[in-house]
Design a protein around this motif. Structure first.
Motif, PDB file in Angstrom:
ATOM      1  N   PRO A  90       3.180  -3.736  -1.442  1.00 18.97           N
ATOM      2  CA  PRO A  90       1.880  -3.348  -2.004  1.00 18.97           C
ATOM      3  C   PRO A  90       2.085  -2.370  -3.169  1.00 18.97           C
ATOM      4  O   PRO A  90       2.790  -1.368  -3.025  1.00 18.97           O
ATOM      5  CB  PRO A  90       1.143  -2.682  -0.847  1.00 18.97           C
ATOM      6  CG  PRO A  90       2.111  -2.528   0.245  1.00 18.97           C
ATOM      7  CD  PRO A  90       3.346  -3.272  -0.079  1.00 18.97           C
ATOM      8  N   LEU A  91       1.500  -2.672  -4.306  1.00 12.71           N
ATOM      9  CA  LEU A  91       1.665  -1.847  -5.497  1.00 12.71           C
ATOM     10  C   LEU A  91       0.526  -0.859  -5.690  1.00 12.71           C
ATOM     11  O   LEU A  91       0.753   0.263  -6.130  1.00 12.71           O
ATOM     12  CB  LEU A  91       1.783  -2.738  -6.733  1.00 12.71           C
ATOM     13  CG  LEU A  91       2.937  -3.735  -6.725  1.00 12.71           C
ATOM     14  CD1 LEU A  91       2.850  -4.647  -7.940  1.00 12.71           C
ATOM     15  CD2 LEU A  91       4.261  -3.017  -6.679  1.00 12.71           C
ATOM     16  N   SER A  92      -0.691  -1.280  -5.368  1.00 17.70           N
ATOM     17  CA  SER A  92      -1.821  -0.370  -5.525  1.00 17.70           C
ATOM     18  C   SER A  92      -2.980  -0.809  -4.645  1.00 17.70           C
ATOM     19  O   SER A  92      -3.054  -1.964  -4.226  1.00 17.70           O
ATOM     20  CB  SER A  92      -2.277  -0.296  -6.985  1.00 17.70           C
ATOM     21  OG  SER A  92      -2.787  -1.531  -7.401  1.00 17.70           O
ATOM     22  N   VAL A  93      -3.874   0.135  -4.380  1.00 17.36           N
ATOM     23  CA  VAL A  93      -5.118  -0.119  -3.643  1.00 17.36           C
ATOM     24  C   VAL A  93      -6.249   0.350  -4.543  1.00 17.36           C
ATOM     25  O   VAL A  93      -6.182   1.441  -5.118  1.00 17.36           O
ATOM     26  CB  VAL A  93      -5.146   0.635  -2.299  1.00 17.36           C
ATOM     27  CG1 VAL A  93      -6.477   0.467  -1.610  1.00 17.36           C
ATOM     28  CG2 VAL A  93      -4.021   0.163  -1.404  1.00 17.36           C
ATOM     29  N   ILE A 147      -5.034   7.478   1.636  1.00 13.70           N
ATOM     30  CA  ILE A 147      -4.139   6.353   1.916  1.00 13.70           C
ATOM     31  C   ILE A 147      -2.804   6.615   1.235  1.00 13.70           C
ATOM     32  O   ILE A 147      -2.750   7.177   0.144  1.00 13.70           O
ATOM     33  CB  ILE A 147      -4.756   5.017   1.444  1.00 13.70           C
ATOM     34  CG1 ILE A 147      -3.864   3.849   1.829  1.00 13.70           C
ATOM     35  CG2 ILE A 147      -5.046   5.020  -0.027  1.00 13.70           C
ATOM     36  CD1 ILE A 147      -4.514   2.498   1.659  1.00 13.70           C
ATOM     37  N   ASN A 148      -1.720   6.243   1.922  1.00  6.36           N
ATOM     38  CA  ASN A 148      -0.375   6.452   1.401  1.00  6.36           C
ATOM     39  C   ASN A 148       0.380   5.127   1.475  1.00  6.36           C
ATOM     40  O   ASN A 148       0.554   4.565   2.549  1.00  6.36           O
ATOM     41  CB  ASN A 148       0.336   7.529   2.221  1.00  6.36           C
ATOM     42  CG  ASN A 148       1.681   7.890   1.665  1.00  6.36           C
ATOM     43  OD1 ASN A 148       2.149   7.307   0.699  1.00  6.36           O
ATOM     44  ND2 ASN A 148       2.310   8.872   2.282  1.00  6.36           N
ATOM     45  N   LEU A 149       0.860   4.625   0.333  1.00  5.10           N
ATOM     46  CA  LEU A 149       1.568   3.354   0.262  1.00  5.10           C
ATOM     47  C   LEU A 149       3.081   3.506   0.239  1.00  5.10           C
ATOM     48  O   LEU A 149       3.798   2.511   0.188  1.00  5.10           O
ATOM     49  CB  LEU A 149       1.140   2.591  -0.996  1.00  5.10           C
ATOM     50  CG  LEU A 149      -0.311   2.153  -1.064  1.00  5.10           C
ATOM     51  CD1 LEU A 149      -0.609   1.528  -2.418  1.00  5.10           C
ATOM     52  CD2 LEU A 149      -0.635   1.200   0.046  1.00  5.10           C
ATOM     53  N   LYS A 173      -1.616   4.359  -5.778  1.00  6.69           N
ATOM     54  CA  LYS A 173      -0.604   3.582  -6.477  1.00  6.69           C
ATOM     55  C   LYS A 173       0.745   3.868  -5.844  1.00  6.69           C
ATOM     56  O   LYS A 173       1.043   5.014  -5.501  1.00  6.69           O
ATOM     57  CB  LYS A 173      -0.593   3.949  -7.960  1.00  6.69           C
ATOM     58  CG  LYS A 173       0.201   3.013  -8.810  1.00  6.69           C
ATOM     59  CD  LYS A 173      -0.069   3.276 -10.271  1.00  6.69           C
ATOM     60  CE  LYS A 173       0.657   2.238 -11.090  1.00  6.69           C
ATOM     61  NZ  LYS A 173       0.350   2.361 -12.495  1.00  6.69           N
ATOM     62  N   ASN A 174       1.562   2.847  -5.686  1.00  3.43           N
ATOM     63  CA  ASN A 174       2.879   2.989  -5.082  1.00  3.43           C
ATOM     64  C   ASN A 174       3.904   3.204  -6.198  1.00  3.43           C
ATOM     65  O   ASN A 174       4.544   2.263  -6.665  1.00  3.43           O
ATOM     66  CB  ASN A 174       3.208   1.743  -4.258  1.00  3.43           C
ATOM     67  CG  ASN A 174       4.429   1.911  -3.405  1.00  3.43           C
ATOM     68  OD1 ASN A 174       5.152   2.887  -3.510  1.00  3.43           O
ATOM     69  ND2 ASN A 174       4.675   0.935  -2.551  1.00  3.43           N
TER      70      ASN A 174
END
Length: 155
Positions: free
Chosen positions: A108-111, A45-47, A12-13
């Protein structure tokens, strides 16, 4: 072998929620290589500081860091490479028009995993000013204080 059903949050960003007003959200697929998918499933992963932009009629995601998969050896890709988002052409052009006309940004807000597929939630956002951030922090603190006093009275 049947696919897993449901949604599992991976990243989550949080910085995006702090720095921007989210006006609209949209779900998009993401084009990844095999080792990148394995790394994302492991949560690597890093947003932070990532954004999306339209280039040559395609939506690309920049500054997303997906750590190399440890068992991937020669198949690993560059961790910071640009990644294509899978959207319909009309969605891309609609978002592009809003970005150009209204000065908004796509972030991008979330993956997350949805039915075993990697999906990205992107948001059309507007930047917050410093006083907006202070106001949001004050409201959050006031809400916590109200919850605390209500909890003390009920005990």
């Amino acid at each position: 072998m049947p696919r897993a059903v449901g949604v599992k949050q991976i990243a989550k960003n949080k910085k995006a929620y702090h720095d921007y007003f989210i006006l609209e959200t949209l779900e998009a697929g993401i084009e990844l290589s095999g080792t990148e998918v394995k790394s994302v499933r492991a949560g690597n992963i890093n947003l932070k500081d990532s954004y999306c932009a339209v280039k040559d009629g395609e939506m690309l995601m920049y500054n997303v860091h997906i750590s190399p998969y440890e068992q991937g050896n020669i198949f690993n890709k560059d961790p910071k490479r640009d990644r294509r988002l899978l959207l319909h052409r009309r969605e891309i052009f609609r978002l592009y028009g809003k970005v150009k006309q209204e000065g908004l940004t796509i972030v991008p807000l979330s993956v997350y995993l949805k039915n075993a597929l990697v999906k990205v939630e992107i948001g059309l956002v507007k930047g917050k000013k410093l006083y907006d951030k202070r106001e949001a922090a004050a409201q959050k603190a006031a809400g916590r204080e109200i919850e605390r006093t209500l909890k003390e009275r009920n005990v």
